[in-house]
Scaffold this motif. Structure first.
Motif, PDB file in Angstrom:
ATOM      1  N   VAL A   1    -135.440  70.136 -17.160  1.00 29.94           N
ATOM      2  CA  VAL A   1    -134.230  70.056 -16.329  1.00 29.94           C
ATOM      3  C   VAL A   1    -133.978  71.431 -15.707  1.00 29.94           C
ATOM      4  O   VAL A   1    -133.927  72.417 -16.423  1.00 29.94           O
ATOM      5  CB  VAL A   1    -133.008  69.691 -17.208  1.00 29.94           C
ATOM      6  CG1 VAL A   1    -131.781  69.466 -16.360  1.00 29.94           C
ATOM      7  CG2 VAL A   1    -133.306  68.483 -18.058  1.00 29.94           C
ATOM      8  N   PRO A   2    -133.838  71.503 -14.376  1.00 26.53           N
ATOM      9  CA  PRO A   2    -133.533  72.818 -13.796  1.00 26.53           C
ATOM     10  C   PRO A   2    -132.097  73.228 -14.164  1.00 26.53           C
ATOM     11  O   PRO A   2    -131.190  72.389 -14.139  1.00 26.53           O
ATOM     12  CB  PRO A   2    -133.674  72.603 -12.288  1.00 26.53           C
ATOM     13  CG  PRO A   2    -133.887  71.149 -12.086  1.00 26.53           C
ATOM     14  CD  PRO A   2    -133.951  70.449 -13.387  1.00 26.53           C
ATOM     15  N   VAL A   3    -131.917  74.500 -14.513  1.00 23.98           N
ATOM     16  CA  VAL A   3    -130.587  74.933 -14.947  1.00 23.98           C
ATOM     17  C   VAL A   3    -129.725  75.282 -13.754  1.00 23.98           C
ATOM     18  O   VAL A   3    -130.190  75.933 -12.822  1.00 23.98           O
ATOM     19  CB  VAL A   3    -130.633  76.246 -15.757  1.00 23.98           C
ATOM     20  CG1 VAL A   3    -129.487  76.310 -16.716  1.00 23.98           C
ATOM     21  CG2 VAL A   3    -131.959  76.505 -16.337  1.00 23.98           C
ATOM     22  N   THR A   4    -128.482  74.861 -13.807  1.00 25.59           N
ATOM     23  CA  THR A   4    -127.504  75.294 -12.824  1.00 25.59           C
ATOM     24  C   THR A   4    -126.231  75.585 -13.593  1.00 25.59           C
ATOM     25  O   THR A   4    -126.079  75.158 -14.731  1.00 25.59           O
ATOM     26  CB  THR A   4    -127.193  74.176 -11.808  1.00 25.59           C
ATOM     27  OG1 THR A   4    -126.740  73.039 -12.548  1.00 25.59           O
ATOM     28  CG2 THR A   4    -128.386  73.811 -10.964  1.00 25.59           C
TER      29      THR A   4
ATOM     30  N   SER B   1    -131.693  81.153 -15.150  1.00 26.29           N
ATOM     31  CA  SER B   1    -132.863  80.690 -15.903  1.00 26.29           C
ATOM     32  C   SER B   1    -132.617  80.920 -17.381  1.00 26.29           C
ATOM     33  O   SER B   1    -131.964  81.882 -17.764  1.00 26.29           O
ATOM     34  CB  SER B   1    -134.134  81.356 -15.410  1.00 26.29           C
ATOM     35  OG  SER B   1    -134.136  82.687 -15.774  1.00 26.29           O
ATOM     36  N   TRP B   2    -133.147  79.985 -18.180  1.00 25.08           N
ATOM     37  CA  TRP B   2    -132.901  79.993 -19.624  1.00 25.08           C
ATOM     38  C   TRP B   2    -134.204  80.101 -20.379  1.00 25.08           C
ATOM     39  O   TRP B   2    -135.232  79.587 -19.933  1.00 25.08           O
ATOM     40  CB  TRP B   2    -132.269  78.661 -20.039  1.00 25.08           C
ATOM     41  CG  TRP B   2    -130.822  78.512 -19.760  1.00 25.08           C
ATOM     42  CD1 TRP B   2    -129.956  79.464 -19.325  1.00 25.08           C
ATOM     43  CD2 TRP B   2    -130.058  77.302 -19.896  1.00 25.08           C
ATOM     44  NE1 TRP B   2    -128.713  78.928 -19.189  1.00 25.08           N
ATOM     45  CE2 TRP B   2    -128.746  77.606 -19.532  1.00 25.08           C
ATOM     46  CE3 TRP B   2    -130.378  76.015 -20.293  1.00 25.08           C
ATOM     47  CZ2 TRP B   2    -127.742  76.659 -19.558  1.00 25.08           C
ATOM     48  CZ3 TRP B   2    -129.372  75.064 -20.317  1.00 25.08           C
ATOM     49  CH2 TRP B   2    -128.068  75.386 -19.954  1.00 25.08           C
ATOM     50  N   SER B   3    -134.136  80.702 -21.542  1.00 25.52           N
ATOM     51  CA  SER B   3    -135.305  80.658 -22.423  1.00 25.52           C
ATOM     52  C   SER B   3    -135.291  79.308 -23.124  1.00 25.52           C
ATOM     53  O   SER B   3    -134.282  78.597 -23.120  1.00 25.52           O
ATOM     54  CB  SER B   3    -135.268  81.791 -23.442  1.00 25.52           C
ATOM     55  OG  SER B   3    -134.328  81.505 -24.444  1.00 25.52           O
ATOM     56  N   GLU B   4    -136.436  79.008 -23.740  1.00 28.82           N
ATOM     57  CA  GLU B   4    -136.593  77.730 -24.438  1.00 28.82           C
ATOM     58  C   GLU B   4    -135.450  77.507 -25.443  1.00 28.82           C
ATOM     59  O   GLU B   4    -134.932  76.402 -25.573  1.00 28.82           O
ATOM     60  CB  GLU B   4    -137.922  77.841 -25.184  1.00 28.82           C
ATOM     61  CG  GLU B   4    -138.504  76.564 -25.639  1.00 28.82           C
ATOM     62  CD  GLU B   4    -139.784  76.853 -26.428  1.00 28.82           C
ATOM     63  OE1 GLU B   4    -140.570  77.726 -26.004  1.00 28.82           O
ATOM     64  OE2 GLU B   4    -139.963  76.203 -27.462  1.00 28.82           O
TER      65      GLU B   4
END
Ligand code: ADP
Length: 659
Positions: free
Chosen positions: A335-338, A320-323
């Motif tokens: 967009v989901p992060v992978t 998971s990423w911050s903005e």
């Protein structure tokens, strides 16, 4: 037992009872039933019983009675029944069939039990549960408070209520809910205090419940609040402070009534429950606001520092990423992060390295940090620095929490700085070489003179009768030797004048030193300097820019020579030493017997533009230090035990550590 006796007994039962014939015609209501409904038995039997049932429940009760008669089965139904004062209360109605004669006809006996208190308690509980769900679900504070007022009004019946919350200073009301009370009682900005503002202002001020049972006879707030309340038909007001968990008053809960009245224990209990919920709702809203504020601060700080944060659950590869990371990567937040997505934007030349480092992090479960690049569709590139810290997650799985910083700007300015530095280095080198021009000219001139002499001799030998072939060969050979000598000097000189690109080669420091000495030898001699060298045989190679390193050595030699220019009382001795430095480094020192340096001012010498010479520029040492540091080494100066100073630098040997 006679029938009068039976009816006395039935009347003594602490419940409401009745009976009806097999066709459903009521023929008996006990005394309690009649007292409750305010109807005579005759009226009730005549059909008045219908009026006792709440219109909304009537159909259901009617159908239920029919069903009983059809099936002959006992049963129960819940319904509201009107009390003599007009108030409806909940009852459970139950009935039993009683066989008559040969058992073909059935009479019905019924009983009604008051379950209103239970029903109300259930409704309160359900309402409070709904309120708490709204609070937990993040509903806005005003919506929750409006719902709370509505629920109280439903439960307590015949009243209006409002919730007023204080501002952070605790001196004014700011939020107000309770649509059923007049707007003039809900204006934000009202002051807390003992003045004319009314019961809520006083309750918030004294932190105690304020009860005005009859506004018409109330002696407080006679100028403003009481006339206003009376104008709206409000005759009683009970205001209770709402407290935070820490005991601070955060607002008031007020109940207004159209009739003079004092709170019953039921009301007080209800008020206590509702003020508690209002306190929770407010606290939750405050916490959420604080959380939102701190999230906003964090996002702003991330934006300003071009640093985003991430988490990576290793076992499941959930990322998971911050903005800010989304912004750095140029992806939209939906967009989901992978890992795959992250790698898709990684610079093709860095993908293998990044994958390898991630695999290592998976295996070794240790903190990591590295730099890599992103490449965008328009071929633009970003430099990122990532730091990951291994933290066991709540489920005991390995999770990395870390930061990704966009260091592109820094990289660009470093590159620009590097360029400026190398240009400056070039300028200083040209300047110091300028100092050598005279002696270098002399150095080149000597072999040239030799060449001319030799060529003349050669000609003479060939012109002799008989020609001296042997001698001519020899002089021609000498001519070639002198030619090579001159050409060597020119080559070295050209190399030193050339601009370098900071290339990294393997450099033999001894050899580089010898070349510099060869170039500066005659200048040193001209200055009366006696130069000795002590170069270690086992010196490992270093990695770097040969010309830049030679520039440093040249600078140290010329400075040492300058420092001895005015020394006449002792030999102007200069010693150049190279040594191994520890296990994986080399060191070069230039030791002179010159004017020496003041130990307290040693570091000043390396400042740009610091010079004690009338023709000096004061940048030689500062450029030298930046060259050595860009080679991951150190340059320093020390006063000698005796006269003079020693300037040294150390460099890591080639292959030691990573670049
Ligand atoms: P510049 O030679 O143009 O003055 P540098 O940066 O090379 O510039 O040197 C700065 C100053 O450091 C010199 O002016 C001098 O005072 C001092 N210095 C440098 N080398 C020596 C030395 N070997 N002995 C004494 N002083 C030195």
């Amino acid at each position: 037992m006679g029938s009068t006796e039976v009816s006395r007994i039935v009347d003594a039962i602490p419940g409401l009872a009745w009976s009806c014939d097999p066709d459903g015609n009521f023929d008996y209501f006990n005394q309690r039933w009649c007292e409750y409904s305010g109807m005579s038995m005759a009226d009730a039997c005549e059909g008045g019983w219908r009026d006792a049932i709440h219109p909304d429940d009537f159909e259901q009760v009617f159908q239920w009675g029919r069903e009983r008669r059809r099936t002959g089965q006992a049963g129960e139904v819940e319904a509201r029944l009107r009390r003599s004062d007009g108030e409806f209360r909940w009852f459970v109605i139950s009935t039993e069939p009683q066989r008559e004669d040969a058992g073909t006809r059935v009479r019905w006996f019924g009983q009604q039990t008051d379950i209103d208190d239970r029903k109300r308690a259930e409704a309160i509980l359900a309402g409070q549960k709904r309120l708490l769900e709204m609070v937990a679900g993040g509903c806005s504070l005003t919506v929750v408070l409006e719902e709370l007022c509505a629920l109280f009004e439903d439960t307590a019946r015949g009243c209006h209520c409002s919730v007023s919350l204080l501002d952070p200073t605790g001196t004014r009301f700011q939020v107000c809910a309770g649509v059923s009370i007049p707007a003039s009682f809900r204006v934000p900005g009202r002051l807390v205090g003992t003045g004319e503002q009314g019961p809520c202002a006083l309750a918030a001020y004294t932190k105690e419940q304020v009860i005005s049972t009859d506004v018409a006879t109330e002696t407080r707030w006679q100028i403003a609040w009481c006339p206003l309340a009376l104008a709206h038909g409000l005759r009683a007001c009970w205001s209770t402070p709402i407290s935070s968990r820490g005991g601070r008053v955060i607002g008031t809960f007020a109940v207004y009534l159209d009739e003079p009245s004092a709170p019953t224990p039921f009301h007080q209990d209800l008020i206590a429950q509702f003020t508690h919920i209002a306190g929770i709702a407010n606290e939750r809203a405050q916490n959420e606001a604080a959380l939102r504020r701190s999230e906003a601060f964090l996002a702003e700080a991330q934006y300003l520092s071009s640093t985003g944060s991430f988490s990576w659950k290793v076992t499941t590869d959930e990322v998971s990423w911050s903005e800010e990371v989304y912004r750095i990567y140029g992806f939209r937040e939906i967009v989901p992060v992978t890992m795959k997505l992250a790698l898709s934007r990684t610079h093709p030349e860095d993908i293998a390295q990044v994958s390898e480092l991630m695999d290592r992090a998976r295996r070794e479960r240790r903190d990591f940090q590295f730099e890599y690049r992103l490449q965008f569709r328009d071929a633009s590139v970003k430099y990122l620095h990532v730091v990951g810290r291994a933290t066991p997650s709540e489920e005991g799985q390995l999770e990395y929490i870390g930061a990704i910083q966009d260091v592109t700007e820094r990289r660009r300015s470093e590159e620009a700085l590097g360029k400026v530095r190398s240009e400056l280095a070039h300028v200083t080198r040209v300047t110091s070489l300028g100092a050598l021009t005279a002696s270098i000219a002399h150095e080149v001139n000597q072999p040239l003179a030799g060449i001319i002499t030799n060529a003349n001799t050669c000609l003479r030998m060939l012109a002799a009768e008989p020609p001296n072939i042997e001698g001519a060969f020899e002089t021609a050979r000498r001519t070639i030797r002198d030619g090579n000598r001159a050409s060597d000097v020119i080559i070295r000189l050209r190399q030193l004048f050339a601009k370098t690109d900071g290339s990294t080669d393997s450099v033999d420091l001894n050899e580089a030193t010898r070349e510099v000495i060869a170039l500066s030898q005659s200048e040193l001699q001209r200055s009366g300097v006696i130069l000795r060298t002590d170069l270690a045989d086992d010196l490992p190679l270093v990695t770097g820019d040969r010309v830049q390193l030679q520039q440093v050595i040249l600078n140290l030699l010329l400075n040492a020579s300058d420092a001895m220019i005015e020394i006449d009382c002792r030999p102007r001795q200069l010693l150049v030493t190279t040594r191994r430095n520890g296990d994986d480094g080399v060191r070069l020192s230039v030791r002179d017997l010159g004017v020496g340096i003041n130990p307290e001012e040693v570091n000043k010498l390396f400042d740009a533009f610091y010079t004690t010479k009338s023709t000096g520029m004061g940048i030689g040492l500062s450029v030298s230090r930046s060259i050595i540091e860009s080679h991951r080494g150190h340059l320093w100066a020390a006063a000698n035990d005796g006269p003079g100073a020693t300037f040294s630098f150390s460099l890591p040997a080639a292959g030691s550590g990573t670049r």
